[in-house]
Motif scaffolding. Structure first.
Motif, short mmCIF file in Angstrom:
data_model
loop_
_atom_site.label_atom_id
_atom_site.label_comp_id
_atom_site.label_asym_id
_atom_site.label_seq_id
_atom_site.Cartn_x
_atom_site.Cartn_y
_atom_site.Cartn_z
N ARG A 19 0.86 -1.19 0.00
CA ARG A 19 0.00 0.00 0.00
C ARG A 19 0.90 1.23 0.00
O ARG A 19 1.23 1.78 1.05
CB ARG A 19 -0.94 -0.01 1.20
N TRP A 28 0.98 7.61 -3.58
CA TRP A 28 0.99 7.97 -5.01
C TRP A 28 0.75 9.45 -5.17
O TRP A 28 -0.11 10.03 -4.52
CB TRP A 28 -0.09 7.17 -5.74
N GLY A 66 -2.44 9.76 -2.64
CA GLY A 66 -3.29 8.67 -3.10
C GLY A 66 -2.60 7.33 -2.94
O GLY A 66 -1.51 7.23 -2.39
N ARG A 67 -3.24 6.28 -3.45
CA ARG A 67 -2.68 4.94 -3.36
C ARG A 67 -2.22 4.48 -4.73
O ARG A 67 -2.99 4.47 -5.70
CB ARG A 67 -3.68 3.95 -2.78
N GLU A 126 -1.33 1.49 -5.96
CA GLU A 126 -1.90 0.27 -6.51
C GLU A 126 -3.27 0.51 -7.15
O GLU A 126 -3.61 -0.08 -8.18
CB GLU A 126 -2.01 -0.81 -5.43
N GLU A 127 -4.07 1.41 -6.56
CA GLU A 127 -5.38 1.73 -7.13
C GLU A 127 -5.21 2.46 -8.46
O GLU A 127 -5.96 2.21 -9.42
CB GLU A 127 -6.18 2.59 -6.15
N ALA A 128 -4.23 3.37 -8.52
CA ALA A 128 -3.98 4.11 -9.75
C ALA A 128 -3.51 3.17 -10.85
O ALA A 128 -3.92 3.30 -12.02
CB ALA A 128 -2.94 5.20 -9.51
N GLU A 129 -2.66 2.20 -10.50
CA GLU A 129 -2.16 1.24 -11.49
C GLU A 129 -3.28 0.36 -12.01
O GLU A 129 -3.32 0.02 -13.20
CB GLU A 129 -1.05 0.40 -10.89
N ALA A 130 -4.21 -0.01 -11.12
CA ALA A 130 -5.33 -0.85 -11.54
C ALA A 130 -6.22 -0.11 -12.53
O ALA A 130 -6.71 -0.69 -13.50
CB ALA A 130 -6.14 -1.28 -10.32
N LYS A 131 -6.44 1.19 -12.29
CA LYS A 131 -7.26 1.98 -13.21
C LYS A 131 -6.59 2.14 -14.56
O LYS A 131 -7.24 2.16 -15.62
CB LYS A 131 -7.55 3.36 -12.61
#
Length: 499
Positions: free
Chosen positions: A283, A286, A377-378, A380-385
């Motif tokens: 986690r 970002w 921000g996070r 991993e969430e940005a990479e997933a999007k």
């Protein structure tokens, strides 16, 4: 007689100061000798033996055995005996597919190292040791073998956390503080090179903060302690028996040790390990920027006194940086109260920042310091999007205007179609590049689009020429261009030609 006694007393009194000075000098010399004896290793020389340390630590170091089932005839499956990416792989894949038994599965086994950090069965190793494994077994020095499950893994730092279920507390080692390690300190590596378990090697720390382009958080400890294939995932100890690194890579033309090995510092590994233990994933913080190095030329073109910080080449739409007001062309010099000496420092600082925190960020903009509040921000969430999103294409166009060794042209429907340029790219097209010109030195290619010159947007070739001329009149030796290459933005400082 009385006179004789008095004169003897006088002589003793006269001698007293000299005796005191002598005693004081002897005391100082003794203290200095004791200090030298108790001083660092350079005064005492090399350790007499590593035997006690090896005996104490070896039981906590384990061998990691993995197996993976592959179909030899399956496209993309590696061919035994050939390096990955070899030009012969394609030939043999085709050959194997044509054989009657070409589709038969084959089990591939590999070996690595690891170490126990918790007596209840928590083990650390490299991600690349256990990646894609169907089965993982941990072999202990007493002959015990236990099946392991993966609690979590992180390809970016090449760290993985395993768990086994022992029937008794396991011998374990403690993590140390790698930030206290210095070049020249003695270190000991224990591991499983070439399947030879329990191998102990010793050396010194050759360098720290090494960037070997392995990932975004490179900060390796370099050591000359022998590290070979199979040592991956094993511990690097200091002389207190603490783990200050996770052995992960070597540089070697032959595949054997040539005295250049690299370990992930414990300061980098520990936050990752704690997150993998707790969440099963990382986690990281970002910011939402693409950054590049501030070179001397870029610093000069921006009017900076020295080359430092991280230059923002692009801001992710909707990301924390955009919401905070950070702009392309800003140079980030401080994040959350931490100095940013260079580009490579910023990703680590941001990644270690707690998600959701609002932190002060200081940037240089137009020669002035600007302080902004950024809500982290996070990653991993940005990479997933972003995963699966198509990258825009790019490449060339039109009638030439010459400057900086570049031929420039307008962007229009024909040039966009000809060079497959997306509609959202705006600027001035590079149609050709003089191989001997200053722009060629910086890797600018036909098809690149100049978006800004000296941090001002340009829409026509004449805009570029005028901005370059204006910078030259200011006495600048180089001009800062924002260039789009295949949709990726980067700042480039190009030398201004004389005349």
């Amino acid at each position: 007689m009385a006179r004789l006694k008095n004169s003897a007393v006088a002589r003793r009194q006269d001698a007293a100061p000299g005796i005191m000075r002598l005693l004081t000098a002897l005391a100082a010399l003794t203290a200095m000798m004791l200090a030298l004896y108790a001083a660092p290793a350079f005064a005492r020389g090399a350790p007499e033996s590593f035997a006690d340390l090896a005996e104490k630590l070896s039981p906590a170091v384990v061998n990691i055995s993995t197996s993976q089932t592959l179909k030899l005839g399956a496209p993309g499956a590696p061919v035994p005996g050939l390096p990955e990416g070899s030009p012969f792989n394609e030939f043999f894949e085709d050959f194997l597919q044509r054989q009657p038994g070409g589709q038969a599965p084959r089990k591939v086994q590999s070996l690595g190292s690891g170490f126990v950090i918790d007596p209840d069965g928590i083990i650390i190793t490299n991600n690349h040791v256990i990646e894609q494994a169907d089965e993982i077994k941990v072999n202990f020095s007493d002959g015990t073998t236990l099946a392991a499950e993966v609690l979590g893994r992180d390809p970016k730092t090449d760290v993985a956390v395993l768990r086994v279920e022992p029937d008794r507390p396991l011998p374990f080692v403690k993590m140390g503080d790698s930030t206290k390690a210095r070049v020249g300190d003695w270190v000991v590596a224990i591991g499983n090179p070439f399947g030879l378990g329990g191998t102990v090697t010793a050396g010194i720390i050759s360098a720290i903060n090494r960037d070997i382009n392995a990932g975004p958080y490179d900060d390796f400890i370099q050591t000359d302690a022998s590290i070979n294939r199979g040592n991956s995932g094993g511990p690097l100890f200091n002389l207190e028996g603490e783990v200050i690194g996770v052995n992960t890579a070597i540089i070697s033309p032959s595949g054997g040790s040539i005295g250049i090995g690299f370990s992930v510092p414990s300061a980098t590994a520990m936050p990752v390990i704690e997150q993998l233990k707790e969440y099963g994933e990382t986690r990281r913080g970002w910011l939402g920027v693409r950054i590049q190095t501030v070179t001397d030329e870029i610093a000069e073109s921006l009017g900076m006194d020295e080359a430092k910080g991280a230059l923002v080449a692009e801001v992710t739409p909707g990301g924390p940086a955009e919401e905070a007001g950070i702009q392309a062309g800003d140079v980030i010099i401080d994040f959350d109260g931490k100095d940013v000496p260079s580009m490579r420092d910023l990703p680590r600082i941001v990644a270690d920042t707690k998600i959701g925190r609002e932190v002060e960020t200081t940037v240089l903009r137009g020669g002035d310091k600007v302080t902004l509040e950024v809500k982290v921000g996070r990653l991993e969430e940005a990479e997933a999007k972003a995963e699966g999103a198509a990258k825009p294409d790019a490449d060339q166009s039109n009638e030439p205007t010459l400057t900086l060794g570049l031929a420039l042209g307008e962007l229009n429907a024909n040039s966009r179609r000809r060079f497959n340029l997306p509609d959202d790219v705006e600027g001035v097209l590079v149609t050709s590049v003089d191989p001997a010109g200053p722009a060629a030195e910086k890797g600018i290619r036909p098809g690149d689009v100049i978006v800004e010159v000296a941090q001002e947007k340009v829409k026509s070739p004449s805009d570029v020429v005028e901005r370059v001329k204006a910078e030259q009149e200011k006495g600048r030796r180089s001009v800062l261009l924002l260039v789009s290459t295949a949709g990726d933005l980067r700042f480039i400082a190009v030398r201004i030609e004389e005349g």
